[in-house]
Enzyme design. Structure first.
Site, PDB file in Angstrom:
ATOM      1  N   LYS A  42       0.863  -1.243  -0.017  1.00 29.14           N
ATOM      2  CA  LYS A  42      -0.015  -0.018  -0.218  1.00 29.14           C
ATOM      3  C   LYS A  42       0.830   1.117  -0.122  1.00 29.14           C
ATOM      4  O   LYS A  42       1.989   1.146   0.542  1.00 29.14           O
ATOM      5  CB  LYS A  42      -0.936   0.029   1.439  1.00 29.14           C
ATOM      6  CG  LYS A  42      -2.035   0.736   1.197  1.00 29.14           C
ATOM      7  CD  LYS A  42      -3.155   0.079   0.104  1.00 29.14           C
ATOM      8  CE  LYS A  42      -4.603   0.603   0.252  1.00 29.14           C
ATOM      9  NZ  LYS A  42      -5.710   0.004  -0.334  1.00 29.14           N
ATOM     10  N   GLY A  64     -21.918   5.764   4.020  1.00 29.99           N
ATOM     11  CA  GLY A  64     -20.832   6.036   2.781  1.00 29.99           C
ATOM     12  C   GLY A  64     -21.506   5.765   1.548  1.00 29.99           C
ATOM     13  O   GLY A  64     -21.556   4.386   1.245  1.00 29.99           O
ATOM     14  N   VAL A  65     -22.013   6.524   0.834  1.00 27.63           N
ATOM     15  CA  VAL A  65     -22.521   6.170  -0.446  1.00 27.63           C
ATOM     16  C   VAL A  65     -21.446   6.845  -1.661  1.00 27.63           C
ATOM     17  O   VAL A  65     -22.330   7.433  -2.801  1.00 27.63           O
ATOM     18  CB  VAL A  65     -24.020   6.525  -0.735  1.00 27.63           C
ATOM     19  CG1 VAL A  65     -24.622   5.496   0.259  1.00 27.63           C
ATOM     20  CG2 VAL A  65     -24.293   7.863  -0.182  1.00 27.63           C
ATOM     21  N   GLY A  66     -20.351   6.925  -1.566  1.00 25.56           N
ATOM     22  CA  GLY A  66     -19.387   7.278  -2.421  1.00 25.56           C
ATOM     23  C   GLY A  66     -19.086   6.454  -3.768  1.00 25.56           C
ATOM     24  O   GLY A  66     -19.967   5.739  -4.160  1.00 25.56           O
ATOM     25  N   LYS A  67     -17.832   6.155  -3.742  1.00 26.05           N
ATOM     26  CA  LYS A  67     -17.412   5.292  -5.112  1.00 26.05           C
ATOM     27  C   LYS A  67     -18.127   4.157  -4.971  1.00 26.05           C
ATOM     28  O   LYS A  67     -18.441   3.593  -6.001  1.00 26.05           O
ATOM     29  CB  LYS A  67     -15.882   5.164  -4.972  1.00 26.05           C
ATOM     30  CG  LYS A  67     -15.263   6.372  -5.454  1.00 26.05           C
ATOM     31  CD  LYS A  67     -13.701   5.913  -6.035  1.00 26.05           C
ATOM     32  CE  LYS A  67     -12.678   6.624  -5.116  1.00 26.05           C
ATOM     33  NZ  LYS A  67     -11.344   6.243  -5.708  1.00 26.05           N
ATOM     34  N   VAL A  68     -17.915   3.237  -4.056  1.00 24.30           N
ATOM     35  CA  VAL A  68     -18.503   1.945  -3.861  1.00 24.30           C
ATOM     36  C   VAL A  68     -19.856   1.949  -3.361  1.00 24.30           C
ATOM     37  O   VAL A  68     -20.797   1.131  -3.727  1.00 24.30           O
ATOM     38  CB  VAL A  68     -17.655   0.934  -2.867  1.00 24.30           C
ATOM     39  CG1 VAL A  68     -18.361  -0.219  -2.507  1.00 24.30           C
ATOM     40  CG2 VAL A  68     -16.140   0.923  -3.245  1.00 24.30           C
ATOM     41  N   GLY A  69     -20.379   2.827  -2.309  1.00 23.10           N
ATOM     42  CA  GLY A  69     -21.608   2.758  -1.525  1.00 23.10           C
ATOM     43  C   GLY A  69     -22.809   2.890  -2.434  1.00 23.10           C
ATOM     44  O   GLY A  69     -23.645   2.175  -2.274  1.00 23.10           O
ATOM     45  N   HIS A  70     -22.735   3.658  -3.526  1.00 25.88           N
ATOM     46  CA  HIS A  70     -23.892   4.154  -4.326  1.00 25.88           C
ATOM     47  C   HIS A  70     -24.047   2.723  -5.189  1.00 25.88           C
ATOM     48  O   HIS A  70     -25.370   2.512  -5.494  1.00 25.88           O
ATOM     49  CB  HIS A  70     -23.549   5.319  -5.104  1.00 25.88           C
ATOM     50  CG  HIS A  70     -22.879   5.172  -6.437  1.00 25.88           C
ATOM     51  ND1 HIS A  70     -21.605   5.550  -6.567  1.00 25.88           N
ATOM     52  CD2 HIS A  70     -23.380   5.134  -7.529  1.00 25.88           C
ATOM     53  CE1 HIS A  70     -21.219   5.344  -7.747  1.00 25.88           C
ATOM     54  NE2 HIS A  70     -22.156   5.177  -8.295  1.00 25.88           N
TER      55      HIS A  70
END
Length: 363
Positions: free
Chosen positions: A91, A191-197
């Site tokens: 990482k 969290g409904v950003g990149k993955v959440g939505h």
């Protein structure tokens, strides 16, 4: 915020003497002309070149950044092992606010540092970095994945990340309730950003009742405008206390499961996309003591790394989706191992990953 609350000042002690250490290599990178300060941590190459994303974040200190890189790299070793990939774990973190510091010059400088490792570390997107950024990094190194289709890449890896989390939820439902169906289940997504939505869409298609929250009003509004059936609440504190919540899906930064949140969780299952959800060792036992089934984060959110790994060999979406679908079976395997060993699922997952890495070292 960082995924390592209370990061220790003595990073070398963490690296060489603690259970969180054991990394093969840690590289500190600096390019004063562009303002780049970065840390690349390689935890293991037992299964192959280390693979993991680049996080761009305004850490409170350099020590916190190094500690986060160490922790995230270790997690990637376990994630890649359980995803069945020919990769070890690594990482990178870039220190600073991506909104003000990120530039083409900085990303190119970072790409040169990645390239200097000769393929021991393969990078991709993470919090604060995007497909367009990997296109720039790839101008300086062949060891960048998660690029745009226009530049020979697979594009946004969040699509398969969400699909994998959804498969983990189905496995959790099968284990706990006897059926993988999520129809009628109440699921809270933080969290409904990149993955959440994307996850919300899978849940609605399945017939679940979805409640969301996000610190960004625009992210919430995007979901509500597209899906009027979804309900929003002001914050995560409200979400985790909702009566009748079946599944809680942390999909933002880490540390969501801690001494303050676990005692008040109403959900029977925790299964989300965020990395490092357990704030400290022992939280997994606290969840088990409350009969809350925890699907280990690094297992269920592996869809994205499956995608970016495939890109290195010529991307095929259907092939990747079929492999991500196996997250369902892997999650069930972990629950079965946890039951047979009498340990929490997080411990069972670690044992399986460690066994695979140890076997690889002896070949």
């Amino acid at each position: 915020m960082t995924d390592v609350p209370g990061a220790p000042a003595d990073v070398l002690h963490t690296l060489f003497h603690s259970e969180q250490g054991g990394h093969e290599q840690v590289v500190l990178c600096q390019d004063r002309a562009s303002g780049l300060k970065a840390v690349i941590a390689i935890h293991s190459t037992a299964l192959g070149p280390a693979l993991g994303g680049t996080r761009f974040h305004p850490y409170p200190s350099e020590a916190a950044a190094v500690a986060d890189a160490l922790n995230l790299a270790r997690g990637m070793s376990y994630k890649n092992a359980l995803a069945g990939l020919g990769h070890g774990g690594g990482k990178a973190v870039i220190i600073g606010d991506p909104g003000t510091l990120k530039s083409e010059e900085l990303l190119l400088a970072y790409g040169r540092f990645v390239d200097s490792l000769g393929g021991r570390y393969v990078t991709a997107c993470d919090v604060g970095t995007y497909v367009a950024d990997m296109d720039v990094v790839a101008r300086e190194t062949r060891w960048a994945t998660g690029r745009s289709p226009e530049h020979g890449g697979a594009g946004d890896s969040s699509v398969l990340t969400a699909f994998g989390v959804f498969q983990g939820m189905r496995a959790s439902a099968a284990h706990l309730w006897g059926s993988p169906s999520l129809a009628g289940r109440k699921v809270g997504v933080a969290g409904v950003g990149k993955v959440g939505h994307h996850l919300v869409e899978h849940l609605l298609d399945e017939g679940a009742e979805v409640v969301i929250t996000d610190v960004r009003e625009d992210a919430v509004r995007r979901v509500l405008d597209r899906h009027p059936r979804v309900t929003a609440v002001p914050d995560t504190e409200t979400l985790i206390r909702i009566d009748g919540l079946d599944i809680y899906a942390p999909c933002a930064l880490g540390g969501a499961l801690n001494d303050a949140t676990v005692p008040v969780l109403t959900a029977r299952v925790v299964c989300g996309a965020a990395n490092n959800q357990l704030a400290h060792p022992g939280v997994e036992k606290d969840l088990a003591d409350r009969s809350i089934l925890y699907a280990p984060d690094y297992v269920v959110n592996a869809g994205g790394v499956i995608q970016v790994a495939d890109e290195l060999h010529g991307f095929d979406f259907d092939r990747c989706k079929a492999k991500a679908a196996l997250i369902h079976d892997t999650t069930l395997e972990i629950f079965a191992r946890a039951k047979s060993d009498g340990v929490p699922p997080a411990v069972a997952a670690d044992r399986i990953a460690e066994q695979r890495m140890a076997e690889a070292r002896t070949r």
